[in-house]
Enzyme design. Structure first.
Site, short mmCIF file in Angstrom:
data_model
loop_
_atom_site.label_atom_id
_atom_site.label_comp_id
_atom_site.label_asym_id
_atom_site.label_seq_id
_atom_site.Cartn_x
_atom_site.Cartn_y
_atom_site.Cartn_z
N SER A 150 0.84 -1.18 0.00
CA SER A 150 0.00 0.00 0.00
C SER A 150 0.89 1.25 0.00
O SER A 150 1.74 1.38 -0.87
CB SER A 150 -0.95 -0.03 1.20
OG SER A 150 -2.02 0.87 1.04
N ARG A 220 -12.31 7.27 7.94
CA ARG A 220 -11.94 5.86 8.10
C ARG A 220 -13.03 4.93 7.59
O ARG A 220 -12.74 3.87 7.02
CB ARG A 220 -11.66 5.57 9.58
CG ARG A 220 -11.14 4.16 9.84
CD ARG A 220 -9.82 3.92 9.14
NE ARG A 220 -9.14 2.75 9.69
CZ ARG A 220 -7.90 2.39 9.37
NH1 ARG A 220 -7.21 3.12 8.51
NH2 ARG A 220 -7.34 1.34 9.91
N ASP A 318 -8.67 -6.70 -4.72
CA ASP A 318 -8.34 -5.36 -4.22
C ASP A 318 -9.19 -4.30 -4.94
O ASP A 318 -9.14 -4.18 -6.16
CB ASP A 318 -6.86 -5.08 -4.43
CG ASP A 318 -6.34 -3.90 -3.62
OD1 ASP A 318 -7.14 -3.03 -3.25
OD2 ASP A 318 -5.12 -3.85 -3.38
N HIS A 348 -7.92 -5.49 -0.30
CA HIS A 348 -6.63 -4.81 -0.17
C HIS A 348 -5.84 -5.25 1.06
O HIS A 348 -4.63 -5.46 1.00
CB HIS A 348 -6.87 -3.30 -0.11
CG HIS A 348 -5.62 -2.48 -0.02
ND1 HIS A 348 -4.70 -2.38 -1.04
CD2 HIS A 348 -5.14 -1.71 0.99
CE1 HIS A 348 -3.71 -1.59 -0.68
NE2 HIS A 348 -3.95 -1.17 0.56
N ASP A 349 -6.51 -5.40 2.19
CA ASP A 349 -5.83 -5.76 3.44
C ASP A 349 -5.29 -7.18 3.47
O ASP A 349 -4.69 -7.59 4.47
CB ASP A 349 -6.77 -5.57 4.62
CG ASP A 349 -6.80 -4.14 5.12
OD1 ASP A 349 -6.01 -3.31 4.63
OD2 ASP A 349 -7.63 -3.84 6.02
#
Length: 384
Positions: A150, A220, A318, A348-349
């Protein structure tokens, strides 16, 4: 530092956070940051030449990460693990602009107050140059490899372009060669959520007794939807109501939520308890400015110029950095070491949570670097 002696580098006690002054720092855009400091941690014993072949693996954290890589990548760092600290010296810095030890907008300005709005906008290149200054200050001018995902992947890419002579190998995970318009759009929405909070005060809320927590939590929530896969989120929550609440009543109410709303609100609240809003803005803006092709003749020309052997890894689900962006990297890098796909519904994580797959990928990367280095050492030289 012009001294190229082979004295052992100045490293802190294993696992201990150390903050090093690197002096006044000038950004890529021409702003000055006085009395800059960068924080870092290390695991494992340094071996080799600090200016040549050694066992240093430099890790780059993601947006809200910190230098404690043994915590956020605990499944792969340690004795006998993929990044074996019995073999390798693992070093992780805290990025310039963050709030975990390195100088950022929440840090104390030389005048005794917070930097606040006086802290300039920075780029990924600035973060790398500050990190390079840290390594030089502690006596290391070359590392075996740089690894990151990232925002950490963006920093890794920039390492191969800004300081190729200092990097043996690179592992770039879950990032693109530049910010896409979609990424800038979604990240700008997060910034706007914070800067429109009444408690933002133009970035000078430090010392007021208030902070833009509502804005940071909203940012967030937006971000987290890009960090996780659509399939995973839907499988976990679907259209279920939060326990004891009814989001299908005759009038909409903030306290009558779907389960996914409660989950995202929880993620937002957790971040406000550990991260500074102004740092979030600065780091997100740095990602908006990410473009390895800027002032280098364009994207593909810049990528083709990379001589550092680089492995690229993408996540098939992702949303934030789609897999086609890693495919673009692999097609255009001047020295592609390998390409790997991480398959996961997480999105993504996945590079942070899919421990078994990351163990395999990291071991493959380490093996490739060792074989490549051995082949280069055994190659006959043409002295004619």
């Amino acid at each position: 530092m012009s001294d190229t002696s082979t004295a052992a580098p100045q490293l802190p006690i294993e696992g201990e956070l150390c903050t090093v002054a690197i002096g006044n720092f000038r950004t890529e855009a021409g702003a000055d940051i006085a009395e800059t400091a960068i924080a870092f941690q290390r695991w494992g014993v340094f071996k080799g030449d600090p200016h040549g072949q050694n066992n240093v693996l430099l890790l780059e954290h993601a947006l809200t990460g910190d230098a404690n890589a043994a915590n956020w990548w605990d499944a792969v760092i340690g004795p006998g693990k993929a990044l074996d600290t019995d073999v390798w010296c693992v070093v992780c810095t805290n990025a310039l602009g963050s709030c975990y030890g390195s100088t950022g907008p929440a840090s104390t300005h030389p005048d005794g107050n917070a930097w606040g709005s006086r802290f300039p906008a920075i780029s990924i290149r600035d973060q790398v140059n500050a990190e390079a200054a840290l390594l030089e200050t502690i006596g290391i001018t070359r590392v075996h490899a740089v690894l990151g995902g990232s925002m950490g992947g963006a920093r890794t890419l920039e390492w191969t372009l800004l300081h190729p002579e200092r990097v043996g190998f690179a592992l770039v995970l879950a990032v693109s060669a530049r910010a896409s318009a979609w990424q800038i759009g979604i990240q700008s929405a997060q910034i706007s959520s914070i800067t429109r909070d009444p408690d933002w005060h133009g970035g000078d809320y430090h010392g007021t007794g208030r902070s833009p927590d509502a804005g940071l939590a909203a940012a967030r929530r937006i971000a987290h939807l890009t960090y996780r896969g659509e399939l995973e989120i839907d499988e976990r929550f679907g259209t279920s109501a939060q326990s004891g609440e009814n989001p299908l009543g005759p009038f909409r109410a903030d306290d009558q939520r779907f389960a996914v709303q409660s989950y995202l609100e929880h993620q937002g609240k957790k971040l406000t308890e550990r991260f500074d809003a102004s740092c979030y803005v600065v780091l997100t803006e740095a990602l908006n400015r990410h473009d390895v092709g800027r002032d280098r003749g364009g994207l593909n020309k810049a990528l083709h110029s990379i001589t550092v052997p680089t492995m690229v890894v993408g996540v098939d689900t992702d949303i934030l950095y789609p897999y086609h962006q890693q495919e673009h990297l692999s097609r255009n890098l001047g020295n592609l070491l390998a390409m790997s796909k991480l398959s996961s519904p997480v999105g993504h994580d996945a590079f942070l949570v899919e421990a078994r797959q990351m163990d395999r990928i990291l071991r493959q990367f380490i093996t490739l670097t060792e074989h490549y280095a051995a082949e280069q050492a055994d190659s006959p030289r043409n002295d004619c």
